[in-house]
Design a protein around this motif. Structure first.
Motif, PDB file in Angstrom:
ATOM      1  N   ASP A 107      30.521  22.700 -27.373  1.00  0.00           N
ATOM      2  CA  ASP A 107      30.831  22.417 -28.771  1.00  0.00           C
ATOM      3  C   ASP A 107      31.134  23.772 -29.405  1.00  0.00           C
ATOM      4  O   ASP A 107      30.230  24.593 -29.596  1.00  0.00           O
ATOM      5  CB  ASP A 107      29.645  21.741 -29.475  1.00  0.00           C
ATOM      6  CG  ASP A 107      30.099  21.023 -30.738  1.00  0.00           C
ATOM      7  OD1 ASP A 107      31.158  21.423 -31.276  1.00  0.00           O
ATOM      8  OD2 ASP A 107      29.414  20.090 -31.181  1.00  0.00           O
ATOM      9  N   THR A 131      30.134  21.927 -38.200  1.00  0.00           N
ATOM     10  CA  THR A 131      31.346  22.416 -38.876  1.00  0.00           C
ATOM     11  C   THR A 131      31.273  22.216 -40.398  1.00  0.00           C
ATOM     12  O   THR A 131      31.726  23.079 -41.153  1.00  0.00           O
ATOM     13  CB  THR A 131      32.583  21.698 -38.291  1.00  0.00           C
ATOM     14  OG1 THR A 131      32.681  22.080 -36.922  1.00  0.00           O
ATOM     15  CG2 THR A 131      33.866  22.089 -38.998  1.00  0.00           C
ATOM     16  N   ASP A 160      36.765  26.638 -35.138  1.00  0.00           N
ATOM     17  CA  ASP A 160      36.427  25.742 -34.015  1.00  0.00           C
ATOM     18  C   ASP A 160      37.497  25.881 -32.910  1.00  0.00           C
ATOM     19  O   ASP A 160      37.166  25.972 -31.718  1.00  0.00           O
ATOM     20  CB  ASP A 160      36.441  24.266 -34.452  1.00  0.00           C
ATOM     21  CG  ASP A 160      35.485  23.930 -35.577  1.00  0.00           C
ATOM     22  OD1 ASP A 160      34.597  23.088 -35.396  1.00  0.00           O
ATOM     23  OD2 ASP A 160      35.628  24.520 -36.671  1.00  0.00           O
ATOM     24  N   ILE A 164      31.932  24.772 -32.368  1.00  0.00           N
ATOM     25  CA  ILE A 164      31.047  24.900 -33.536  1.00  0.00           C
ATOM     26  C   ILE A 164      30.364  23.553 -33.728  1.00  0.00           C
ATOM     27  O   ILE A 164      31.013  22.542 -33.967  1.00  0.00           O
ATOM     28  CB  ILE A 164      31.819  25.243 -34.833  1.00  0.00           C
ATOM     29  CG1 ILE A 164      32.420  26.644 -34.789  1.00  0.00           C
ATOM     30  CG2 ILE A 164      30.899  25.094 -36.064  1.00  0.00           C
ATOM     31  CD1 ILE A 164      31.431  27.798 -34.939  1.00  0.00           C
ATOM     32  N   ASP A 165      29.059  23.535 -33.607  1.00  0.00           N
ATOM     33  CA  ASP A 165      28.305  22.339 -33.968  1.00  0.00           C
ATOM     34  C   ASP A 165      27.737  22.582 -35.364  1.00  0.00           C
ATOM     35  O   ASP A 165      26.982  23.536 -35.576  1.00  0.00           O
ATOM     36  CB  ASP A 165      27.161  22.084 -32.975  1.00  0.00           C
ATOM     37  CG  ASP A 165      26.444  20.798 -33.330  1.00  0.00           C
ATOM     38  OD1 ASP A 165      27.056  19.732 -33.196  1.00  0.00           O
ATOM     39  OD2 ASP A 165      25.290  20.870 -33.792  1.00  0.00           O
ATOM     40  N   GLU A 183      34.560  19.569 -27.276  1.00  0.00           N
ATOM     41  CA  GLU A 183      34.830  18.638 -28.372  1.00  0.00           C
ATOM     42  C   GLU A 183      36.268  18.769 -28.855  1.00  0.00           C
ATOM     43  O   GLU A 183      36.905  17.781 -29.190  1.00  0.00           O
ATOM     44  CB  GLU A 183      33.881  18.871 -29.561  1.00  0.00           C
ATOM     45  CG  GLU A 183      34.266  17.933 -30.695  1.00  0.00           C
ATOM     46  CD  GLU A 183      33.328  17.913 -31.862  1.00  0.00           C
ATOM     47  OE1 GLU A 183      32.512  18.816 -32.025  1.00  0.00           O
ATOM     48  OE2 GLU A 183      33.445  16.943 -32.635  1.00  0.00           O
ATOM     49  N   GLU A 184      36.767  19.995 -28.882  1.00  0.00           N
ATOM     50  CA  GLU A 184      38.124  20.192 -29.404  1.00  0.00           C
ATOM     51  C   GLU A 184      39.163  20.247 -28.290  1.00  0.00           C
ATOM     52  O   GLU A 184      40.327  20.545 -28.537  1.00  0.00           O
ATOM     53  CB  GLU A 184      38.195  21.462 -30.265  1.00  0.00           C
ATOM     54  CG  GLU A 184      37.126  21.573 -31.341  1.00  0.00           C
ATOM     55  CD  GLU A 184      37.036  20.368 -32.272  1.00  0.00           C
ATOM     56  OE1 GLU A 184      38.000  19.583 -32.355  1.00  0.00           O
ATOM     57  OE2 GLU A 184      35.974  20.188 -32.909  1.00  0.00           O
TER      58      GLU A 184
END
Ligand code: IPD
Ligand code: CA
Ligand code: CA
Length: 267
Positions: free
Chosen positions: A84, A89, A45, A86-87, A68-69
């Motif tokens: 995102d 995770t 991610d 990785i959606d 997101e991160e």
């Protein structure tokens, strides 16, 4: 004068970046860490986040990335990338092949372009406003299921909500009493794209954030679908809320169902 953007070529570039991002981490060790209760982040991610956050802004002058991160939720610009890395995770960690790199471009709060890439299957969903929606460059469209009783429903269980306040499984159960069946993929971004290509007629979830649907929303809209909040209001690209994504034909029926459910059981 505002920035002029060629959406067709821009969408081609974000498709390339989504695939390239996934390629960079193909053999990477997961390096799973906990972010909160039942919520994880991996080195995969974080690497994808770093790559996309460094590459996307140069595609549109003045644009900013909300990921997101990323470190700053407050960044706002006329052109906003919502990412995102990785959606899904938890699926990635468990080796379930349902996760995606999701990139959305929003202009003044309206979705303009998006790409959602599922590395294990090689499926790449994409769209830009006015240009139609595509899966691996082939046009896609929502299905024509017209009754809840005659459709397959996708739903998420909202794993990060405190379990006592989480009524998703109950609402899913309610809907299950009518629909053909339901599926929980574990990736809201893919759910929205799956509705866009007819793999279900309805998707709902109680609590998601913009990066979970920014890439998918324009893909669904361009495929002929509808996506709103649970009270029918337009999707905001900030905060967290319930979303309902349908083939359009089932939207009113599902909104009613959710409203009735919330009246009886919602807080
Ligand atoms: C999550 C997934 C999941 C959904 C959660 C999301 P993440 O995203 O989309 O399906 O139920 O609400 O937060 O944490 O894997 O990026
Ligand atoms: Ca997500
Ligand atoms: Ca994520």
């Amino acid at each position: 004068m505002g920035t002029i953007v060629d959406l067709n070529s821009l969408t081609e570039q974000i498709k390339v970046l989504a695939v390239e991002a996934a390629g960079l981490v193909r053999d990477k060790k997961l390096g799973t860490q906990s972010k909160g209760p039942k919520d994880f982040v991996t080195q995969v991610d974080l690497c994808i986040d770093e790559f996309l956050s460094s590459r996307l802004p140069s595609l549109v002058p003045g644009s900013l990335v909300l990921s997101e991160e990323g470190d700053d939720d407050e960044k706002r610009a006329e052109y906003q990338w919502i990412v995102d890395p990785i959606d899904g995770t938890t699926n990635l960690i468990y080796g379930l092949p349902l996760y995606a790199v999701s990139i959305g471009l929003v202009k003044n709060g309206r979705p303009l372009a998006g790409a959602v890439y599922n590395p294990p299957s090689g499926e790449l969903f994409s769209a830009y406003q006015g240009g139609g929606a595509f899966l691996n460059n082939r046009p896609i469209h929502v299905n024509t299921d017209a009754k809840l009783a005659e459709t397959l429903v996708l739903a998420e269980t909202d794993p990060y909500l405190e379990r006592k306040k989480n009524f998703s499984p109950h609402l899913i159960n309610e809907v299950f009493s009518e629909c053909i069946d339901y599926r929980v993929t574990g990736s809201a971004a893919l759910d929205v794209c799956f509705i866009a290509c007819g793999r279900g007629g309805v998707f709902f979830t109680q609590c998601v954030k913009p990066w979970d649907y920014a890439g998918g929303s324009i893909i669904l809209l361009e495929a002929g679908g509808t996506i709103t909040q649970w009270d029918k209001s337009p999707l905001p690209f900030e905060g967290k809320h319930g979303i309902l994504a349908t083939n359009g034909l089932l939207h009113a029926e599902m909104l009613k169902k959710i409203e009735a459910y919330l009246k009886e059981f919602g807080s």
